[in-house]
Design a protein around this motif. Structure first.
Motif, PDB file in Angstrom:
ATOM      1  N   ASN A  22       0.826  -1.211   0.000  1.00 24.69           N
ATOM      2  CA  ASN A  22       0.000   0.000   0.000  1.00 24.69           C
ATOM      3  C   ASN A  22       0.864   1.266   0.000  1.00 24.69           C
ATOM      4  O   ASN A  22       0.570   2.235  -0.717  1.00 24.69           O
ATOM      5  N   SER A  26       1.108   4.130  -3.054  1.00 24.18           N
ATOM      6  CA  SER A  26       0.895   5.564  -2.802  1.00 24.18           C
ATOM      7  C   SER A  26       2.105   6.387  -3.238  1.00 24.18           C
ATOM      8  O   SER A  26       1.957   7.461  -3.854  1.00 24.18           O
ATOM      9  N   ARG A  27       3.302   5.888  -2.958  1.00 30.53           N
ATOM     10  CA  ARG A  27       4.502   6.632  -3.347  1.00 30.53           C
ATOM     11  C   ARG A  27       4.676   6.660  -4.858  1.00 30.53           C
ATOM     12  O   ARG A  27       5.108   7.672  -5.436  1.00 30.53           O
ATOM     13  N   LYS A  29       2.323   6.645  -7.120  1.00 31.07           N
ATOM     14  CA  LYS A  29       1.385   7.635  -7.664  1.00 31.07           C
ATOM     15  C   LYS A  29       1.893   9.050  -7.441  1.00 31.07           C
ATOM     16  O   LYS A  29       1.791   9.915  -8.328  1.00 31.07           O
ATOM     17  N   GLU A  79       3.332  -0.259 -10.515  1.00 33.10           N
ATOM     18  CA  GLU A  79       2.100   0.011  -9.761  1.00 33.10           C
ATOM     19  C   GLU A  79       1.052  -1.072 -10.003  1.00 33.10           C
ATOM     20  O   GLU A  79       0.389  -1.543  -9.067  1.00 33.10           O
TER      21      GLU A  79
END
Length: 297
Positions: A22, A26-27, A29, A79
């Motif tokens: 997770n 997030s990183r 993106k 991703e």
């Protein structure tokens, strides 16, 4: 007891894996948004170089754009792999060996962990998979062994080799087209088509090319250098004639005084003559430098 410990370890690895995945998503993106903004600015900069005729600078800066585009493409694939593995963490916990359908995704994440320093979460994920599947499984992906299943797109996009001439030309044309610039790419194509041997021959010919003949500028006279030997001979001829001749090792005759009381005086005169000769030599060298600077200017 051992079964309980193994169940506890599997649950711990699964929970930590979900957390790291997770965080990695997030990183990725966040970094994609940041790099896309930087890429837009770099493309505008290349457009300005093409518009102002600075194609030599554009040919160099375009490599940075290609590198950023490759990293963005690799981030996109990573991703998707992270999301794919995250959805199947329960399957990873229930099986001792790595499932076949997850081998490509996990191997690609492990391979990218050593090449994406701005994604530290991938290193944590690699350590978790190394604990679960063993060191050889991790090294197989890192070293791209024949039995590894690393995605080919990830390998190509994270490669450090220089981009090809065709890819650089294609990016330059797309930048000009996106900004509505009618750009003549013939000069750049000719430069990209040059071989390494041609570039070496061109540099050698420019180095071996004789300098143009020097022509003095109008209204400026260049003084002729004074010969050092002639000056030295002129100064040496001023020695008094009432001295005896002594043979030197070079065959030249030096005059010595008959009166021993004048030895100190003659020594001072000899030092003065040597100073005059040195000054004449310095004058000749400075005049030669003046002539050389005028001819090169």
């Amino acid at each position: 007891m051992s079964n309980l410990n193994s169940l506890f370890n599997r649950a711990t690895i699964g929970t930590r894996c979900k957390t790291c995945l997770n965080l990695a998503i997030s990183r990725i993106k966040l970094l994609r948004n940041k790099r896309e903004a930087q890429l837009d600015g770099m493309r505008k900069e290349i457009f300005q170089y093409l518009r102002t005729g600075q194609e030599s600078v554009a040919r160099i800066r375009v490599e940075h754009i290609i590198r950023e585009q490759n990293i963005l493409a690799a981030y996109e694939v990573l991703e998707l792999f992270c999301e794919f593995v995250l959805a199947r963490v329960p399957i990873l916990e229930s099986k001792k060996e790595c499932p076949v359908e997850l081998q490509e995704a996990i191997a690609s994440i492990i391979y990218a962990s050593s090449r994406c320093s701005d994604l530290p979460e991938l290193t944590s994920i690699r350590n978790l998979f190394g604990t679960k599947y063993g060191k050889e499984f991790v090294m197989s992906a890192l070293e791209l062994r024949p039995d590894s299943c690393v995605n080919r797109t990830v390998i190509e996009k994270l490669s450090v080799k220089a981009p090809s001439a065709d890819s650089k030309l294609s990016v330059l044309k797309s930048i000009a087209q996106d900004h509505g610039l009618e750009w003549d790419s013939s000069a750049t194509e000719a430069q990209f088509n040059k071989k390494y041997e041609d570039l070496l021959e061109g540099s050698e010919s420019s180095q071996n090319k004789p300098p143009p003949p020097s022509t003095p500028k109008e209204g400026r006279s260049i003084p002729s250098p004074v010969p050092v030997k002639q000056t030295a001979q002129t100064t040496s001829s001023s020695v008094p004639l009432n001295q005896t001749m002594v043979q030197s090792p070079e065959g030249e005759k030096l005059q010595a005084s008959r009166d021993p009381s004048d030895v100190l005086k003659r020594a001072h005169e000899a030092i003065a003559l040597a100073d005059n000769a040195c000054n004449a030599a310095r004058l000749a060298v400075s005049l030669a430098n003046v002539k050389l600077s005028v001819s090169t200017g």
